[in-house]
Write a protein that holds these residues in place. Structure first.
Motif, mmCIF file in Angstrom:
data_model
loop_
_atom_site.group_PDB
_atom_site.id
_atom_site.type_symbol
_atom_site.label_atom_id
_atom_site.label_comp_id
_atom_site.label_asym_id
_atom_site.label_seq_id
_atom_site.Cartn_x
_atom_site.Cartn_y
_atom_site.Cartn_z
ATOM 1 N N PHE A 299 -45.833 11.238 33.654
ATOM 2 C CA PHE A 299 -46.462 9.930 33.646
ATOM 3 C C PHE A 299 -45.788 9.024 32.625
ATOM 4 O O PHE A 299 -45.358 9.464 31.556
ATOM 5 N N ALA A 300 -45.700 7.723 32.977
ATOM 6 C CA ALA A 300 -45.128 6.727 32.081
ATOM 7 C C ALA A 300 -46.119 6.365 30.985
ATOM 8 O O ALA A 300 -47.303 6.737 31.036
ATOM 9 N N LEU A 301 -45.635 5.610 29.997
ATOM 10 C CA LEU A 301 -46.518 5.120 28.947
ATOM 11 C C LEU A 301 -47.572 4.197 29.550
ATOM 12 O O LEU A 301 -47.336 3.530 30.559
ATOM 13 N N PRO A 302 -48.747 4.136 28.936
ATOM 14 C CA PRO A 302 -49.836 3.349 29.520
ATOM 15 C C PRO A 302 -49.572 1.844 29.481
ATOM 16 O O PRO A 302 -49.046 1.320 28.501
ATOM 17 N N ALA A 303 -49.947 1.166 30.567
ATOM 18 C CA ALA A 303 -49.960 -0.295 30.627
ATOM 19 C C ALA A 303 -51.414 -0.730 30.642
ATOM 20 O O ALA A 303 -52.187 -0.300 31.508
ATOM 21 N N SER A 304 -51.809 -1.585 29.702
ATOM 22 C CA SER A 304 -53.225 -1.865 29.483
ATOM 23 C C SER A 304 -53.641 -3.245 29.972
ATOM 24 O O SER A 304 -52.857 -4.191 29.972
ATOM 25 N N SER A 305 -54.933 -3.333 30.397
ATOM 26 C CA SER A 305 -55.572 -4.594 30.766
ATOM 27 C C SER A 305 -56.876 -4.702 29.981
ATOM 28 O O SER A 305 -57.516 -3.698 29.669
ATOM 29 N N VAL A 306 -57.282 -5.929 29.683
ATOM 30 C CA VAL A 306 -58.487 -6.160 28.886
ATOM 31 C C VAL A 306 -59.728 -5.867 29.725
ATOM 32 O O VAL A 306 -59.846 -6.307 30.877
ATOM 33 N N ALA A 307 -60.660 -5.111 29.142
ATOM 34 C CA ALA A 307 -61.955 -4.824 29.766
ATOM 35 C C ALA A 307 -63.041 -5.504 28.945
ATOM 36 O O ALA A 307 -62.789 -6.464 28.217
ATOM 37 N N GLY A 308 -64.286 -5.036 29.060
ATOM 38 C CA GLY A 308 -65.374 -5.559 28.245
ATOM 39 C C GLY A 308 -65.490 -4.798 26.944
ATOM 40 O O GLY A 308 -64.536 -4.154 26.485
ATOM 41 N N THR A 309 -66.692 -4.821 26.364
ATOM 42 C CA THR A 309 -66.923 -4.165 25.083
ATOM 43 C C THR A 309 -67.293 -2.704 25.282
ATOM 44 O O THR A 309 -68.208 -2.371 26.024
ATOM 45 N N PHE A 310 -66.535 -1.828 24.650
ATOM 46 C CA PHE A 310 -66.750 -0.393 24.689
ATOM 47 C C PHE A 310 -66.773 0.151 26.123
ATOM 48 O O PHE A 310 -67.775 0.680 26.599
ATOM 49 N N PRO A 311 -65.657 0.047 26.846
ATOM 50 C CA PRO A 311 -65.597 0.562 28.224
ATOM 51 C C PRO A 311 -65.738 2.077 28.254
ATOM 52 O O PRO A 311 -65.205 2.776 27.397
ATOM 53 N N LYS A 312 -66.466 2.576 29.263
ATOM 54 C CA LYS A 312 -66.774 4.000 29.323
ATOM 55 C C LYS A 312 -66.365 4.639 30.651
ATOM 56 O O LYS A 312 -65.531 5.513 30.695
ATOM 57 N N GLY A 313 -66.988 4.245 31.740
ATOM 58 C CA GLY A 313 -66.763 4.881 33.030
ATOM 59 C C GLY A 313 -65.801 4.084 33.896
ATOM 60 O O GLY A 313 -65.700 2.859 33.784
ATOM 61 N N VAL A 314 -65.097 4.784 34.780
ATOM 62 C CA VAL A 314 -64.126 4.143 35.668
ATOM 63 C C VAL A 314 -64.299 4.657 37.087
ATOM 64 O O VAL A 314 -64.518 5.841 37.308
ATOM 65 N N ALA A 315 -64.193 3.729 38.044
ATOM 66 C CA ALA A 315 -64.176 4.084 39.461
ATOM 67 C C ALA A 315 -63.104 3.254 40.151
ATOM 68 O O ALA A 315 -62.818 2.131 39.731
#
Length: 501
Positions: A299-315
């Motif tokens: 896997f490559a290095l992570p590419a990040s996007s802004v979420a909300g405050t304290f993101p927890k779960g992902v679908a």
């Protein structure tokens, strides 16, 4: 490190039998070919793989030895977990992109641990001498306010490592019977339970991971036809990749960077290049990170996007029907679920936040009202309820409809538990202020996006349920069973057999 008081979790995926009696929700199996497979709306989503964990992954026991429902999950303590596993959808070959379910856990400790220079222990697997014990657990008497008989019977319990976080299902040895994997935050490992073929399980075999494993997801990362594992490690900011041999065993973990304080994790082909990628919620950075897969297990290095405050779960799911996977992430700190639509080139548009309720935790996606559009289901740990947000097929979602469940709800699973062809929801509840185990809540769906009042089922332990998952665990089973893991003591998982006729 985690505090004792936490919101439990679990994401799950639902399974169905090859008889066609059950509808289920899931992420695709290893290398699954979605070409020509209709989803609930009859759409053809050719050429795209989704992998999920899950809280658990589910299989319908079909003789093709391919797991039909892989789910993941969530977990316990400070960390959220997502699981997607790749698999075929059993009911009427439901399209994978429309049926992705995740589970996550919410923690109360918001302290950043990003700068710890702690490396994972990548030693070989350990066979733990943990007896299965009295599987029937006849001495466990459920409280009078919890149901035992149909649809779920007396739980069967198995010893596990301390500090369970998430559980997922996949057919690791290709025998047609789904197996279980559970992440243990306290022990820095994952436990693998192989199915005996009858819905009971062998004693756990442990595989070391990085520091503070939370979410676990199942998919075929190296395209060899065998299911592999990816585990988010909260303390050291890595993901552990464990490649499967197709016989039920896994190679030593290889660490890849996953961003700060990873919680939820999901897997899917985010840029339609045929390789499975990883998506991780980074709670301390308020971001979600995408790790591009190379199709060889790297896997490559992570590419990040802004979420909300304290993101927890992902679908993951195709919320606007453009043929690319989008991201849904629960933001515990601001009580929202954020939607990041794909730009079609591997990047994502700015998050659009939808209000849910206090401490948004687990998240799952499926078509609950049968209109061909993906909807969202969110557990709200601080509010003690579940939110349903109906999708418009264009990437937007309506206002939440909330239904009361138990205290501190965490991981959730979506499945047709009673065989009426309508998707239902199960959620792991925490403990009340007096430490009472509140068990598992099941809410039956009406096929129009609505959920009935909860029924509480005994989960089999006095400890706190932190995650659950749904799937048909017995060959020739008709309806999805439930698997639950517990944080702290006792160190165990339990399986609740579905006895609905």
């Amino acid at each position: 490190m985690r505090k004792a008081f936490c919101l439990m979790a679990l994401a799950a995926v639902a399974g169905c039998s090859d008889s066609g009696d059950d509808m289920g929700v899931d992420a695709g199996g290893p290398g699954a070919d979605l070409s020509g497979k209709p989803d609930l709306a009859g759409r053809d989503l050719a050429g795209r793989d989704i992998a999920m964990p899950r809280d658990m992954v589910v299989d319908d026991g079909a003789p093709d030895a391919q797991p039909d429902l892989l789910q993941e999950d969530l977990a316990q303590a400070d960390f959220a977990q997502t699981d997607f596993a790749q698999a075929d959808l059993a009911q009427a070959d439901l399209a994978q992109a429309d049926l992705v379910v995740e589970d996550f856990a919410i923690g109360m400790d918001f302290t950043a641990l990003d700068d710890l220079a702690i490396g994972p222990d990548l030693t070989a697997a350990i066979d733990l001498a943990m007896p299965v014990g009295d599987l029937a657990m006849p001495d466990l008497t459920p409280p009078p306010d919890m149901t035992v008989l149909p649809p779920f019977g007396l739980p069967v319990t198995y010893a596990a490592a301390m500090g369970a976080y998430q559980i997922a299902i996949g057919d690791f040895n290709k025998d047609g019977s789904p197996d279980l994997v559970m992440s243990s935050f306290d022990a820095n490992l994952v436990d693998v339970f192989l199915n005996n073929g009858d819905g009971t399980f062998k004693a756990a075999r442990a595989y070391p991971t990085g520091m503070g494993p939370t979410g676990v997801v199942i998919a075929d990362f190296d395209k060899d036809g065998n299911l592999d594992l990816a585990v988010a490690n909260q303390i050291d900011g890595t993901a552990s990749i464990l490649l499967g041999d197709g016989k039920g065993a896994f190679a030593a973990a290889v660490a890849v960077g996953a961003g700060a304080k990873g919680h939820g994790i999901a897997a899917g082909d985010m840029n339609n290049d045929g390789n499975i990628d990883l998506v991780v919620a980074n709670s301390s950075a308020n971001k979600v990170s995408v790790l591009r897969g190379d199709g060889k297990g790297g896997f490559a290095l992570p590419a990040s996007s802004v979420a909300g405050t304290f993101p927890k779960g992902v679908a993951l799911g195709d919320f606007n029907k453009d043929g690319f996977l989008d991201i849904a992430v629960t933001n515990a700190g601001d009580g929202t679920v954020g939607v990041l639509l794909s730009s079609g080139n591997g990047a994502f548009k700015a998050q659009v936040a939808h209000a849910t309720a206090e401490f948004a935790n687990g998240v799952g996606t499926a078509d609950l009202d049968g209109d061909g559009n993906l909807d969202l289901v969110v557990s709200n740990g601080g509010a003690g309820n579940i939110s349903v947000l109906l999708g418009d097929g264009k990437g937007g979602f309506g206002a939440p409809t909330n239904t009361t469940v138990g205290n501190l709800p965490g991981g959730l699973a979506i499945a047709d538990f009673n065989g009426d062809q309508h998707l239902d929801v199960a959620v792991a509840n925490g403990t009340d202020p007096n430490g009472k185990n509140l068990g598992v809540s099941v809410l039956l769906g009406d096929g129009k996006g609505g959920l009935g009042a909860q029924t509480a089922f005994f989960s089999g332990q006095e400890g706190s349920p932190v995650w659950l998952a749904a799937g048909v665990l017995k060959k020739n089973g008709r309806h999805p069973d439930l698997a639950v893991c517990f944080g702290g003591m006792p160190a165990a998982i339990s399986v609740l057999p579905n006895q609905y006729p």
